[in-house]
Scaffold this active site. Structure first.
Site, PDB file in Angstrom:
ATOM      1  N   LYS A   1       4.846  -2.317  -1.877  1.00  0.00           N
ATOM      2  CA  LYS A   1       4.414  -3.663  -1.508  1.00  0.00           C
ATOM      3  C   LYS A   1       4.976  -4.714  -2.447  1.00  0.00           C
ATOM      4  O   LYS A   1       5.481  -5.740  -2.027  1.00  0.00           O
ATOM      5  CB  LYS A   1       2.881  -3.728  -1.507  1.00  0.00           C
ATOM      6  CG  LYS A   1       2.322  -5.071  -1.044  1.00  0.00           C
ATOM      7  CD  LYS A   1       2.674  -5.339   0.406  1.00  0.00           C
ATOM      8  CE  LYS A   1       2.139  -6.645   0.902  1.00  0.00           C
ATOM      9  NZ  LYS A   1       2.573  -6.932   2.272  1.00  0.00           N
TER      10      LYS A   1
ATOM     11  N   TRP B   1       5.425   5.331  -8.676  1.00  0.00           N
ATOM     12  CA  TRP B   1       6.587   5.252  -7.786  1.00  0.00           C
ATOM     13  C   TRP B   1       7.798   5.566  -8.661  1.00  0.00           C
ATOM     14  O   TRP B   1       8.088   4.850  -9.611  1.00  0.00           O
ATOM     15  CB  TRP B   1       6.672   3.864  -7.185  1.00  0.00           C
ATOM     16  CG  TRP B   1       7.642   3.724  -6.057  1.00  0.00           C
ATOM     17  CD1 TRP B   1       7.462   4.100  -4.763  1.00  0.00           C
ATOM     18  CD2 TRP B   1       8.941   3.116  -6.105  1.00  0.00           C
ATOM     19  NE1 TRP B   1       8.568   3.767  -4.000  1.00  0.00           N
ATOM     20  CE2 TRP B   1       9.489   3.160  -4.792  1.00  0.00           C
ATOM     21  CE3 TRP B   1       9.703   2.520  -7.117  1.00  0.00           C
ATOM     22  CZ2 TRP B   1      10.745   2.657  -4.492  1.00  0.00           C
ATOM     23  CZ3 TRP B   1      10.959   2.025  -6.809  1.00  0.00           C
ATOM     24  CH2 TRP B   1      11.463   2.098  -5.506  1.00  0.00           C
TER      25      TRP B   1
END
Length: 607
Positions: free
Chosen positions: A602, A74
């Site tokens: 998450k 990410w």
């Protein structure tokens, strides 16, 4: 954010790593890669986008490697690109990394002066070159020496062509666990990645470096001393992390809430005595009588749970409660001492801002309790006591069952404090406990409204804006309902206290604006009904969540969703589930990636 999987054993490493990365997709990522020791030589394959692209890139390769590391990235330093994807390599060494290295530019300048060239924009490549520059025949020592020069957070997996019989892993402020198998070892940033291979895990602590081989592992602390860390057996079934016939994980997790609530409250109460039980440390139990205030700190959905908890604690225990966003709280001039009870809420137990805030007040003498879902996580380990939510794995990025189990834990803890401080009688406690025990059945009723709520989603999925209104304990549910809608459907939505509508948001109301109003019976029902009148007077579209049998609002709202009659304090479990179902269907009908919405992760393990 980001996912790491490491393996060494006798199986095909490529299969183990790809399976593990698939189980970590929920964390959010924009690129992926594998590093395999193929015949003692490092082979790296990387791709941009979803994991399916990486699988496509290796589908025709017959890898024999039995050791390797994998990663889903990410973007933090450098845009999502092939060059910035992990793993990164420096001569004979390759690694994957989660976290942020704060002094990477200074290190990069020094390494450039030594002749190292850089192919990416990442801070991770700096670590690879730094370890290579310090390598003198012992990979473990080179990693330890490099870590001494790093400032920031990291979880690392490192392999070397010169020492193909081992994988070195390390962590600081970023989660990493070891999985212990028979003749094989695993490393991962989260348990589900390797749960199908082992149930035995070792949770590394900050500063730990571990050397893993086919035959076991050795862990060293930040000072370089060999240490023992407790092994834990995880009772999650791998099937729990699968969709079990549902279209998406989020849909499955919404429907798991009755079971999750039962698991969370089980064994924590006595209907006979009205008492509530928590396994708190002796010192913490004794100090609770001296607590003068409570601060609840969390992020996102967990912050909304904390707002609900404030209502419960102040009502039952009569202690003033502040609820703060961790990323704001940690940067203020904090006031904390031994009379403060600090409650940290985090699904993952690894949320960076919450963990940092917790560490700060703990140093100042505050007592710390955490509410989280992951056994052995950083926040759980560093708290004086922990209340586990027992929600099981939550794979969908948008939290659902974690929220309701956090609220249930806060409800029980508020009652526990009330009984301890004698601000709540045994009779009152028994009545609330009886109602709480009945909530899972009432939730099943709400879940059966799925088709009705889906029809509403079909009607309003193309709206550009939504307003969510609630009062009292349901004000946080308005915030949470709006958050769910914008997280997964990308529809702009705003949650607001219904009584504040006339102080600004009323200017937005017209015949095109759907307004979700939470108007179940309770202490503020009449006030909320008046707010509905105000919306209708301006031609707004009202979708009202009401108590079964409500005839007053049925004639005023454009649409109603009826939920079972429960005490106002417990209505949040039913009202939030209705908003979750609506958000889910909007996103699904729009053809969006419900489980992995864009730009979200998450577990937010960086600031």
């Amino acid at each position: 954010m980001c996912g790491i999987v490491g393996y060494i054993g006798s199986s095909k490493a490529s299969n183990v790593l790809l399976e593990g990365l698939s189980r970590l997709e929920y964390r959010g990522y924009d690129s992926a890669g594998l590093c395999l020791l193929e015949d003692g030589v490092i082979e790296i394959t990387r791709s941009v986008g979803k994991l399916v692209n990486l699988k496509e890139a290796v589908k025709d390769r017959d890898f024999k490697a039995t050791a390797g590391i994998g990663h889903t990235r990410w973007a933090t330093h450098g845009k999502p690109s092939f060059e910035n994807a992990h793993p990164h390599k420096s001569k004979n060494i390759s690694l994957v990394h989660n976290g942020i290295i704060e002094n990477y530019l200074l290190l990069k300048e020094k390494l450039t002066e030594k002749g190292y060239s850089f192919k990416s924009e990442t801070d991770t490549e700096v670590i690879a070159h730094l370890i290579e520059s310090l390598y003198e025949g012992d990979l473990l020592k080179a990693v330890q020496a490099a870590l001494a020069e790093l400032k920031g957070s990291y979880a690392l997996g490192v392999i070397s062509e010169k020492e193909p019989d081992k994988v070195i892993v390390a962590r600081k402020d970023s989660p990493l666990v070891l999985g212990v198998g028979s003749g094989e070892m695993f490393a991962a940033s989260d348990i589900p990645a390797v749960l199908s291979h082992t149930r035995t895990f070792v949770f590394l602590e900050d500063g730990d470096v571990a050397e893993i081989t086919r035959n076991g592992y050795t862990i060293y602390d930040a000072a370089g001393s060999a240490v023992d860390r407790e092994t834990k057996n995880i009772d999650w079934n791998p099937v729990m992390a699968e969709k079990a016939g549902y279209r998406h994980f989020m849909q499955k997790e919404i429907n798991e809430q009755p079971r999750a609530l039962i698991d969370t409250i089980r064994g924590k109460y006595s209907l006979e005595s009205g008492d509530v039980f928590f396994d708190l440390s002796k010192d913490l139990k004794e100090s609770l009588k001296d607590i003068t205030r409570i601060v609840i700190v969390a992020c996102g959905t967990s912050w909304h749970a904390g707002l609900v908890g404030k209502f419960y604690i102040e009502k039952f225990a009569r202690i003033p409660v502040e609820v703060d966003i961790a990323s704001e709280y940690r940067y203020r001039d904090l006031i904390a001492d031994e009379k403060l009870l600090f409650i940290a809420i985090s699904q993952s137990g690894e949320t960076a801002d919450t963990l940092s805030a917790m560490r700060m007040v703990k140093k100042m003498g505050a007592k710390v309790i955490s509410i989280c879902n992951v056994v052995g996580s950083s926040i759980a380990r560093e708290s004086h006591s922990v209340i586990y939510t027992h929600a099981g794995p939550e794979i969908g990025v948008a939290s659902t069952k974690a929220f309701t189990t956090q609220v249930a834990s806060l409800f029980l803890f508020a009652m526990y404090l009330g009984r301890q401080r004698e601000t709540m009688s045994a009779g009152e406690s028994r009545e609330f406990l009886k109602e709480l025990v009945g909530i899972p059945d009432k939730l099943e009723h709400v879940l059966r409204l799925d088709g009705e709520i889906e029809d509403l989603a079909k009607k309003y999925k193309d709206a550009s804006d939504f307003l969510y209104l609630g009062r009292n304990v349901n004000y946080p549910i308005a915030l949470e309902g709006a958050l769910k809608l914008k997280e997964i459907s990308y529809i702009h939505a705003e949650g607001y206290p219904a009584g504040e509508m006339k102080h600004g948001p009323i200017a937005l109301i017209d015949s095109e604006l759907p307004v979700f109003v939470i108007a179940v019976k309770g202490s503020v029902y009449d006030k909320t009904a008046s707010n509905v009148e105000e919306v209708k007077a301006r031609d707004g579209i009202v979708i009202a969540i009401v108590t079964e049998g409500d005839t007053e609002l049925a004639g005023k709202a454009d649409h109603i969703i009826e939920v079972p009659d429960v005490p106002e304090e417990l209505s949040v479990f039913l009202t939030v589930t209705a908003t979750q179902i609506f958000a889910y269907h909007c996103a699904n009908l729009l053809g969006l990636d419900v489980d992995q919405p864009r730009n979200l992760a998450k577990s937010v393990t960086v600031e």
